[in-house]
Design a protein around this motif. Structure first.
Motif, mmCIF file in Angstrom:
data_model
loop_
_atom_site.group_PDB
_atom_site.id
_atom_site.type_symbol
_atom_site.label_atom_id
_atom_site.label_comp_id
_atom_site.label_asym_id
_atom_site.label_seq_id
_atom_site.Cartn_x
_atom_site.Cartn_y
_atom_site.Cartn_z
ATOM 1 N N THR A 49 -14.494 26.011 25.973
ATOM 2 C CA THR A 49 -14.869 26.977 24.716
ATOM 3 C C THR A 49 -14.067 28.395 24.970
ATOM 4 O O THR A 49 -14.557 29.272 25.784
ATOM 5 C CB THR A 49 -16.618 27.123 24.846
ATOM 6 N N ALA A 50 -13.255 28.342 24.080
ATOM 7 C CA ALA A 50 -12.513 29.703 23.897
ATOM 8 C C ALA A 50 -13.172 30.759 23.390
ATOM 9 O O ALA A 50 -13.049 31.983 23.587
ATOM 10 C CB ALA A 50 -11.306 29.603 23.193
ATOM 11 N N LEU A 51 -14.188 30.381 22.152
ATOM 12 C CA LEU A 51 -14.878 31.496 21.341
ATOM 13 C C LEU A 51 -16.067 30.807 21.275
ATOM 14 O O LEU A 51 -16.443 29.822 21.114
ATOM 15 C CB LEU A 51 -14.260 31.655 19.999
ATOM 16 N N MET A 93 -17.008 48.207 2.098
ATOM 17 C CA MET A 93 -16.735 46.936 1.632
ATOM 18 C C MET A 93 -16.016 46.254 2.747
ATOM 19 O O MET A 93 -15.009 46.624 3.416
ATOM 20 C CB MET A 93 -16.003 46.774 0.460
ATOM 21 N N PRO A 94 -16.438 45.158 3.505
ATOM 22 C CA PRO A 94 -15.935 44.274 4.464
ATOM 23 C C PRO A 94 -14.636 43.839 4.125
ATOM 24 O O PRO A 94 -14.606 42.907 2.860
ATOM 25 C CB PRO A 94 -16.965 43.131 4.887
ATOM 26 N N ILE A 95 -13.803 44.013 4.881
ATOM 27 C CA ILE A 95 -12.134 43.515 4.434
ATOM 28 C C ILE A 95 -12.158 41.869 5.184
ATOM 29 O O ILE A 95 -11.830 40.909 4.615
ATOM 30 C CB ILE A 95 -11.132 44.067 4.904
ATOM 31 N N ILE A 96 -12.793 41.880 6.574
ATOM 32 C CA ILE A 96 -12.820 40.667 7.278
ATOM 33 C C ILE A 96 -14.383 40.445 7.663
ATOM 34 O O ILE A 96 -14.968 41.264 8.058
ATOM 35 C CB ILE A 96 -12.176 40.986 8.650
ATOM 36 N N GLU A 97 -14.704 39.298 7.441
ATOM 37 C CA GLU A 97 -16.116 38.841 7.606
ATOM 38 C C GLU A 97 -16.051 37.649 8.411
ATOM 39 O O GLU A 97 -15.598 36.821 7.937
ATOM 40 C CB GLU A 97 -17.004 38.595 6.455
ATOM 41 N N ALA A 98 -16.472 37.646 9.827
ATOM 42 C CA ALA A 98 -16.667 36.363 10.860
ATOM 43 C C ALA A 98 -17.770 36.268 11.182
ATOM 44 O O ALA A 98 -18.585 37.276 11.743
ATOM 45 C CB ALA A 98 -15.480 36.465 11.720
ATOM 46 N N SER A 99 -18.417 35.042 11.121
ATOM 47 C CA SER A 99 -19.815 34.816 11.448
ATOM 48 C C SER A 99 -19.812 33.585 12.368
ATOM 49 O O SER A 99 -19.198 32.416 12.114
ATOM 50 C CB SER A 99 -20.715 34.550 10.202
ATOM 51 N N HIS A 100 -20.126 33.694 13.591
ATOM 52 C CA HIS A 100 -20.740 32.632 14.657
ATOM 53 C C HIS A 100 -19.219 31.825 14.830
ATOM 54 O O HIS A 100 -19.239 30.646 14.728
ATOM 55 C CB HIS A 100 -21.708 31.867 14.092
ATOM 56 N N LEU A 101 -18.133 32.245 14.830
ATOM 57 C CA LEU A 101 -17.036 31.683 15.109
ATOM 58 C C LEU A 101 -16.836 30.917 16.676
ATOM 59 O O LEU A 101 -17.179 31.638 17.758
ATOM 60 C CB LEU A 101 -15.726 32.717 15.025
ATOM 61 N N THR A 102 -16.750 29.749 16.713
ATOM 62 C CA THR A 102 -16.513 29.140 17.856
ATOM 63 C C THR A 102 -15.412 28.092 17.818
ATOM 64 O O THR A 102 -15.124 27.482 16.754
ATOM 65 C CB THR A 102 -17.839 27.927 18.124
ATOM 66 N N LYS A 103 -14.797 28.307 18.964
ATOM 67 C CA LYS A 103 -13.498 27.184 18.947
ATOM 68 C C LYS A 103 -13.502 26.653 20.570
ATOM 69 O O LYS A 103 -13.678 27.026 21.575
ATOM 70 C CB LYS A 103 -12.310 28.093 18.851
ATOM 71 N N ARG A 104 -13.547 25.255 20.313
ATOM 72 C CA ARG A 104 -13.405 24.608 21.567
ATOM 73 C C ARG A 104 -12.057 23.863 21.593
ATOM 74 O O ARG A 104 -11.409 23.423 20.557
ATOM 75 C CB ARG A 104 -14.558 23.570 21.716
ATOM 76 N N PHE A 105 -11.478 23.715 22.931
ATOM 77 C CA PHE A 105 -10.316 23.011 22.960
ATOM 78 C C PHE A 105 -10.731 21.992 24.080
ATOM 79 O O PHE A 105 -10.839 22.379 25.312
ATOM 80 C CB PHE A 105 -9.055 23.955 23.739
ATOM 81 N N GLY A 106 -11.198 20.737 23.589
ATOM 82 C CA GLY A 106 -11.705 19.936 24.584
ATOM 83 C C GLY A 106 -12.977 20.210 25.194
ATOM 84 O O GLY A 106 -13.884 20.716 24.362
ATOM 85 N N THR A 124 -9.157 34.331 18.200
ATOM 86 C CA THR A 124 -9.734 34.867 16.973
ATOM 87 C C THR A 124 -8.993 35.202 15.931
ATOM 88 O O THR A 124 -9.182 34.962 14.578
ATOM 89 C CB THR A 124 -10.812 36.083 17.518
ATOM 90 N N ILE A 125 -7.942 35.685 16.411
ATOM 91 C CA ILE A 125 -6.743 36.286 15.530
ATOM 92 C C ILE A 125 -6.091 35.131 14.687
ATOM 93 O O ILE A 125 -5.923 34.984 13.684
ATOM 94 C CB ILE A 125 -5.815 37.397 15.740
ATOM 95 N N ARG A 126 -5.907 34.093 15.541
ATOM 96 C CA ARG A 126 -5.241 32.854 14.990
ATOM 97 C C ARG A 126 -6.311 32.288 14.072
ATOM 98 O O ARG A 126 -5.675 31.462 13.010
ATOM 99 C CB ARG A 126 -5.001 32.020 15.989
ATOM 100 N N ILE A 127 -7.478 32.042 14.149
ATOM 101 C CA ILE A 127 -8.460 31.507 13.288
ATOM 102 C C ILE A 127 -8.366 32.480 12.039
ATOM 103 O O ILE A 127 -8.117 31.924 11.000
ATOM 104 C CB ILE A 127 -9.934 31.575 13.850
ATOM 105 N N LEU A 128 -8.264 33.843 11.995
ATOM 106 C CA LEU A 128 -8.324 34.639 11.009
ATOM 107 C C LEU A 128 -7.072 34.570 9.950
ATOM 108 O O LEU A 128 -7.057 34.717 8.712
ATOM 109 C CB LEU A 128 -8.210 36.082 11.424
ATOM 110 N N LEU A 129 -6.007 34.128 10.800
ATOM 111 C CA LEU A 129 -4.648 33.900 10.148
ATOM 112 C C LEU A 129 -4.529 32.325 9.578
ATOM 113 O O LEU A 129 -3.470 32.097 8.947
ATOM 114 C CB LEU A 129 -3.555 34.187 11.174
ATOM 115 N N GLY A 130 -5.439 31.724 9.831
ATOM 116 C CA GLY A 130 -5.386 30.264 9.105
ATOM 117 C C GLY A 130 -4.588 29.464 10.008
ATOM 118 O O GLY A 130 -4.239 28.533 9.542
ATOM 119 N N MET A 131 -4.105 29.878 11.311
ATOM 120 C CA MET A 131 -3.179 28.879 12.110
ATOM 121 C C MET A 131 -3.857 27.860 12.988
ATOM 122 O O MET A 131 -3.142 26.678 13.111
ATOM 123 C CB MET A 131 -2.418 30.176 13.233
ATOM 124 N N ILE A 132 -5.175 28.164 13.228
ATOM 125 C CA ILE A 132 -6.033 27.080 13.478
ATOM 126 C C ILE A 132 -7.479 27.252 13.280
ATOM 127 O O ILE A 132 -7.587 28.253 12.469
ATOM 128 C CB ILE A 132 -6.278 27.151 15.239
#
Length: 302
Positions: free
Chosen positions: A17-19, A1-14, A45-53
Protein backbone atom coordinates in the motif's frame (compact mmCIF):
# COMPACT_ATOMS: atom_id res chain seq x y z
CA UNK A 1 -11.59 28.05 -3.68
CA UNK A 2 -9.80 24.67 -3.81
CA UNK A 3 -7.79 24.06 -6.99
CA UNK A 4 -6.82 20.53 -5.90
CA UNK A 5 -9.20 18.34 -3.91
CA UNK A 6 -8.14 14.80 -3.02
CA UNK A 7 -10.14 12.60 -0.68
CA UNK A 8 -9.17 9.22 0.79
CA UNK A 9 -6.66 8.47 -1.98
CA UNK A 10 -5.43 4.90 -1.72
CA UNK A 11 -3.01 3.18 -4.07
CA UNK A 12 -1.95 -0.44 -3.82
CA UNK A 13 0.69 -2.16 -5.88
CA UNK A 14 -0.03 -5.82 -5.27
CA UNK A 15 0.16 -6.32 -1.51
CA UNK A 16 2.05 -3.06 -0.97
CA UNK A 17 0.00 0.00 0.00
CA UNK A 18 1.78 3.11 -1.28
CA UNK A 19 -1.00 5.52 -0.28
CA UNK A 20 -3.41 4.92 2.57
CA UNK A 21 -6.32 7.37 2.63
CA UNK A 22 -4.58 10.62 1.67
CA UNK A 23 -6.61 13.85 1.91
CA UNK A 24 -5.11 16.90 0.20
CA UNK A 25 -6.42 20.37 -0.61
CA UNK A 26 -4.61 23.21 -2.40
CA UNK A 27 -6.38 26.56 -2.61
CA UNK A 28 -6.28 29.20 -5.32
CA UNK A 29 -3.21 31.45 -5.07
CA UNK A 30 -1.58 29.19 -2.49
CA UNK A 31 1.84 27.53 -2.32
CA UNK A 32 1.35 24.16 -0.63
CA UNK A 33 4.38 22.25 0.60
CA UNK A 34 4.14 18.48 0.37
CA UNK A 35 6.96 17.04 2.45
CA UNK A 36 8.25 13.66 3.45
CA UNK A 37 11.28 11.43 2.83
CA UNK A 38 11.81 9.32 -0.26
CA UNK A 39 9.27 6.52 -0.37
CA UNK A 40 6.67 8.31 1.75
CA UNK A 41 4.17 8.57 -1.12
CA UNK A 42 4.72 12.07 -2.51
CA UNK A 43 5.41 11.07 -6.11
CA UNK A 44 2.66 8.44 -6.13
CA UNK A 45 0.17 11.11 -5.05
CA UNK A 46 1.40 13.45 -7.76
CA UNK A 47 1.20 10.78 -10.45
CA UNK A 48 -2.44 10.19 -9.49
CA UNK A 49 -3.14 13.94 -9.66
CA UNK A 50 -1.56 14.06 -13.12
CA UNK A 51 -3.69 11.16 -14.35
CA UNK A 52 -0.62 9.00 -14.94
CA UNK A 53 -1.87 6.21 -12.68
CA UNK A 54 -5.33 5.49 -11.31
CA UNK A 55 -6.09 5.45 -7.61
CA UNK A 56 -7.22 2.13 -6.15
CA UNK A 57 -9.71 4.00 -3.98
CA UNK A 58 -10.67 7.61 -3.34
CA UNK A 59 -11.26 10.64 -5.53
CA UNK A 60 -9.18 13.56 -6.77
CA UNK A 61 -10.24 16.68 -8.68
CA UNK A 62 -8.30 19.58 -10.16
CA UNK A 63 -10.22 22.70 -11.29
CA UNK A 64 -13.32 20.74 -10.30
CA UNK A 65 -12.57 18.00 -12.86
CA UNK A 66 -11.79 14.35 -12.29
CA UNK A 67 -8.03 13.80 -12.59
CA UNK A 68 -8.42 10.47 -14.38
CA UNK A 69 -11.40 11.08 -16.67
CA UNK A 70 -10.56 14.71 -17.52
CA UNK A 71 -6.75 14.54 -17.55
CA UNK A 72 -6.39 16.04 -21.04
CA UNK A 73 -8.41 19.15 -20.18
CA UNK A 74 -6.64 19.55 -16.85
CA UNK A 75 -3.19 19.38 -18.44
CA UNK A 76 -3.99 22.40 -20.59
CA UNK A 77 -3.84 24.54 -17.46
CA UNK A 78 -1.00 23.00 -15.46
CA UNK A 79 2.80 22.91 -15.63
CA UNK A 80 4.69 19.95 -14.20
CA UNK A 81 8.34 19.53 -13.26
CA UNK A 82 9.55 16.09 -12.11
CA UNK A 83 12.56 15.46 -9.90
CA UNK A 84 14.46 13.62 -12.63
CA UNK A 85 14.06 15.11 -16.10
CA UNK A 86 14.71 12.94 -19.16
CA UNK A 87 15.27 14.77 -22.47
CA UNK A 88 15.66 13.86 -26.14
CA UNK A 89 19.45 13.44 -26.40
CA UNK A 90 19.87 14.80 -29.93
CA UNK A 91 17.84 17.97 -29.40
CA UNK A 92 19.38 21.09 -27.95
CA UNK A 93 18.10 22.45 -24.68
CA UNK A 94 16.51 25.35 -26.52
CA UNK A 95 14.72 23.00 -28.91
CA UNK A 96 13.35 20.97 -25.99
CA UNK A 97 12.12 24.15 -24.26
CA UNK A 98 10.40 25.22 -27.50
CA UNK A 99 8.82 21.79 -27.84
CA UNK A 100 7.48 21.89 -24.28
CA UNK A 101 6.17 25.42 -24.81
CA UNK A 102 4.44 24.40 -28.03
CA UNK A 103 2.81 21.45 -26.27
CA UNK A 104 1.59 23.83 -23.56
CA UNK A 105 0.33 26.33 -26.11
CA UNK A 106 2.74 28.97 -24.81
CA UNK A 107 4.14 31.66 -27.11
CA UNK A 108 5.81 33.95 -24.58
CA UNK A 109 9.29 34.16 -26.09
CA UNK A 110 10.21 37.17 -23.94
CA UNK A 111 9.57 35.15 -20.79
CA UNK A 112 11.57 32.26 -22.26
CA UNK A 113 14.60 34.48 -22.85
CA UNK A 114 14.29 36.09 -19.42
CA UNK A 115 14.29 32.70 -17.70
CA UNK A 116 17.21 31.37 -19.78
CA UNK A 117 19.22 34.38 -18.64
CA UNK A 118 18.11 34.08 -15.00
CA UNK A 119 19.05 30.40 -14.83
CA UNK A 120 22.36 31.06 -16.61
CA UNK A 121 21.49 28.33 -19.10
CA UNK A 122 23.13 27.58 -22.46
CA UNK A 123 20.29 26.45 -24.79
CA UNK A 124 22.58 25.64 -27.74
CA UNK A 125 24.09 22.41 -26.41
CA UNK A 126 22.73 18.95 -27.11
CA UNK A 127 20.66 17.53 -24.27
CA UNK A 128 22.90 14.49 -23.96
CA UNK A 129 25.71 16.76 -22.73
CA UNK A 130 23.69 18.27 -19.88
CA UNK A 131 24.24 17.56 -16.21
CA UNK A 132 21.27 16.70 -13.99
CA UNK A 133 21.08 20.32 -12.88
CA UNK A 134 20.92 21.59 -16.45
CA UNK A 135 18.20 19.06 -17.32
CA UNK A 136 16.20 20.43 -14.39
CA UNK A 137 16.71 23.94 -15.76
CA UNK A 138 15.15 22.92 -19.08
CA UNK A 139 11.99 21.73 -17.33
CA UNK A 140 11.85 24.74 -15.00
CA UNK A 141 12.28 27.27 -17.82
CA UNK A 142 9.58 25.57 -19.91
CA UNK A 143 7.23 25.40 -16.90
CA UNK A 144 7.58 29.00 -15.75
CA UNK A 145 7.46 30.35 -19.31
CA UNK A 146 3.95 28.90 -19.45
CA UNK A 147 1.15 30.96 -17.91
CA UNK A 148 -0.27 28.00 -16.00
CA UNK A 149 -2.97 28.17 -13.36
CA UNK A 150 -1.34 25.39 -11.35
CA UNK A 151 2.32 24.38 -11.05
CA UNK A 152 2.99 20.86 -9.80
CA UNK A 153 6.64 20.60 -8.81
CA UNK A 154 8.00 17.25 -7.62
CA UNK A 155 11.47 17.74 -6.09
CA UNK A 156 12.14 20.40 -8.77
CA UNK A 157 15.49 21.67 -7.46
CA UNK A 158 17.18 18.28 -7.45
CA UNK A 159 20.66 18.82 -8.86
CA UNK A 160 20.57 22.64 -8.75
CA UNK A 161 23.27 24.62 -6.98
CA UNK A 162 22.25 27.04 -4.18
CA UNK A 163 22.28 30.10 -6.47
CA UNK A 164 19.91 28.43 -8.92
CA UNK A 165 17.71 27.31 -6.03
CA UNK A 166 17.30 30.99 -5.14
CA UNK A 167 16.27 31.75 -8.74
CA UNK A 168 13.73 28.94 -8.55
CA UNK A 169 12.31 30.38 -5.34
CA UNK A 170 11.92 33.77 -7.02
CA UNK A 171 9.96 32.11 -9.84
CA UNK A 172 7.61 30.43 -7.38
CA UNK A 173 7.00 33.68 -5.52
CA UNK A 174 6.36 35.47 -8.84
CA UNK A 175 3.76 32.82 -9.69
CA UNK A 176 2.15 33.25 -6.29
CA UNK A 177 2.00 37.04 -6.69
CA UNK A 178 0.25 36.47 -10.01
CA UNK A 179 -2.44 34.47 -8.21
CA UNK A 180 -1.25 31.04 -9.35
CA UNK A 181 -1.36 27.88 -7.25
CA UNK A 182 1.68 25.71 -6.55
CA UNK A 183 1.98 22.17 -5.19
CA UNK A 184 5.62 21.80 -4.16
CA UNK A 185 6.86 18.37 -3.19
CA UNK A 186 10.21 18.59 -1.46
CA UNK A 187 12.47 17.18 1.21
CA UNK A 188 14.44 20.46 1.39
CA UNK A 189 12.78 21.89 4.45
CA UNK A 190 14.33 25.36 4.23
CA UNK A 191 12.89 25.68 0.73
CA UNK A 192 9.41 24.74 1.91
CA UNK A 193 9.67 27.08 4.88
CA UNK A 194 10.56 30.05 2.67
CA UNK A 195 7.87 29.48 0.06
CA UNK A 196 4.84 27.70 1.43
CA UNK A 197 1.63 29.02 2.96
CA UNK A 198 0.60 25.59 4.20
CA UNK A 199 2.35 22.25 4.46
CA UNK A 200 1.31 18.63 4.62
CA UNK A 201 3.61 15.97 6.03
CA UNK A 202 3.25 12.49 4.57
CA UNK A 203 4.63 9.40 6.27
CA UNK A 204 4.22 5.80 5.10
CA UNK A 205 1.46 6.83 2.69
CA UNK A 206 -0.56 8.82 5.24
CA UNK A 207 -0.89 12.56 5.84
CA UNK A 208 0.08 12.94 9.49
CA UNK A 209 -0.02 16.75 9.83
CA UNK A 210 -1.31 19.60 7.73
CA UNK A 211 -1.73 23.32 8.27
CA UNK A 212 0.09 26.65 8.17
CA UNK A 213 3.62 26.80 9.56
CA UNK A 214 2.37 28.71 12.60
CA UNK A 215 -0.30 26.10 13.23
CA UNK A 216 2.25 23.30 13.08
CA UNK A 217 4.92 24.98 15.16
CA UNK A 218 3.01 24.31 18.37
CA UNK A 219 4.35 20.77 17.96
CA UNK A 220 7.97 21.87 17.77
CA UNK A 221 10.57 22.82 20.31
CA UNK A 222 12.32 26.14 20.79
CA UNK A 223 16.08 26.13 21.42
CA UNK A 224 17.20 28.16 24.44
CA UNK A 225 20.61 29.16 25.77
CA UNK A 226 20.54 30.70 29.26
CA UNK A 227 22.82 31.95 32.05
CA UNK A 228 21.53 32.87 35.51
CA UNK A 229 22.85 34.75 38.58
CA UNK A 230 22.14 31.85 40.88
CA UNK A 231 22.75 28.22 40.05
CA UNK A 232 19.74 26.86 38.21
CA UNK A 233 18.51 23.64 39.77
CA UNK A 234 15.94 21.00 38.92
CA UNK A 235 15.36 22.34 35.42
CA UNK A 236 15.34 18.82 34.02
CA UNK A 237 12.36 18.00 36.23
CA UNK A 238 10.16 20.54 34.47
CA UNK A 239 7.69 19.31 31.89
CA UNK A 240 8.69 19.93 28.26
CA UNK A 241 12.49 20.14 28.72
CA UNK A 242 14.69 18.13 26.32
CA UNK A 243 18.41 17.65 25.55
CA UNK A 244 19.65 19.67 28.51
CA UNK A 245 23.40 20.38 28.40
CA UNK A 246 25.76 22.60 30.43
CA UNK A 247 28.86 24.29 29.01
CA UNK A 248 30.90 27.25 30.31
CA UNK A 249 28.29 28.05 33.00
CA UNK A 250 25.55 28.22 30.34
CA UNK A 251 22.67 25.85 29.82
CA UNK A 252 21.34 24.87 26.42
CA UNK A 253 18.16 22.89 25.93
CA UNK A 254 14.97 22.54 23.95
CA UNK A 255 11.55 23.33 25.34
CA UNK A 256 8.14 22.36 24.01
CA UNK A 257 6.52 25.58 22.85
CA UNK A 258 3.37 24.94 24.87
CA UNK A 259 5.48 24.83 28.08
CA UNK A 260 7.49 27.98 27.31
CA UNK A 261 5.66 30.30 29.71
CA UNK A 262 6.07 27.96 32.69
CA UNK A 263 9.77 27.38 31.97
CA UNK A 264 10.62 31.09 31.58
CA UNK A 265 8.80 31.95 34.82
CA UNK A 266 10.82 29.28 36.64
CA UNK A 267 14.13 30.45 35.20
CA UNK A 268 13.38 34.10 36.09
CA UNK A 269 13.42 33.19 39.80
CA UNK A 270 17.17 32.52 39.50
CA UNK A 271 17.97 35.91 37.91
CA UNK A 272 18.48 35.86 34.14
CA UNK A 273 21.83 37.17 32.88
CA UNK A 274 21.53 35.81 29.37
CA UNK A 275 18.73 34.31 27.33
CA UNK A 276 19.00 33.43 23.65
CA UNK A 277 16.11 31.88 21.78
CA UNK A 278 16.13 30.19 18.37
CA UNK A 279 12.63 29.81 16.89
CA UNK A 280 11.33 26.36 16.01
CA UNK A 281 11.83 25.34 12.41
CA UNK A 282 10.00 23.06 10.03
CA UNK A 283 12.96 20.70 10.30
CA UNK A 284 12.32 20.33 14.03
CA UNK A 285 8.76 19.29 13.30
CA UNK A 286 9.82 16.96 10.51
CA UNK A 287 12.53 15.22 12.54
CA UNK A 288 10.33 14.94 15.59
CA UNK A 289 7.73 13.03 13.62
CA UNK A 290 10.18 10.76 11.82
CA UNK A 291 12.54 10.09 14.71
CA UNK A 292 9.50 9.33 16.84
CA UNK A 293 8.35 6.83 14.26
CA UNK A 294 11.72 5.11 14.01
CA UNK A 295 12.04 4.94 17.81
CA UNK A 296 8.61 3.35 18.02
CA UNK A 297 9.63 0.77 15.43
CA UNK A 298 12.79 -0.07 17.35
CA UNK A 299 10.91 -0.35 20.64
CA UNK A 300 8.37 -2.65 19.01
CA UNK A 301 11.16 -4.82 17.65
CA UNK A 302 12.79 -5.39 21.03
Amino acid sequence: MPIIEASHLTKRFGKFTALDGVDLEVNEGEVYGFIGPNGAGKSTTIRILLGMIKATEGKARIFGKDVWADAVDIHKRIAYVPGDVNLWPNLTGGEVIDLFMTMNGSTNQAKREELIKKFNFDPTKKSRTYSKGNRQKVALIAAFAFDADLYILDEPTSGLDPLMENIFQECVLDAKRAGKSVLLSSHILSEVEKLCDRVGIIRHGKIIETGTLDELRHLTRTHLTIKTKEQLTSLNKLKGIHNLEEKDSELTFQVDTEEMDTVIRYIAEFGILKLESAPPTLEDLFMRHYLGTENSKEEGAL
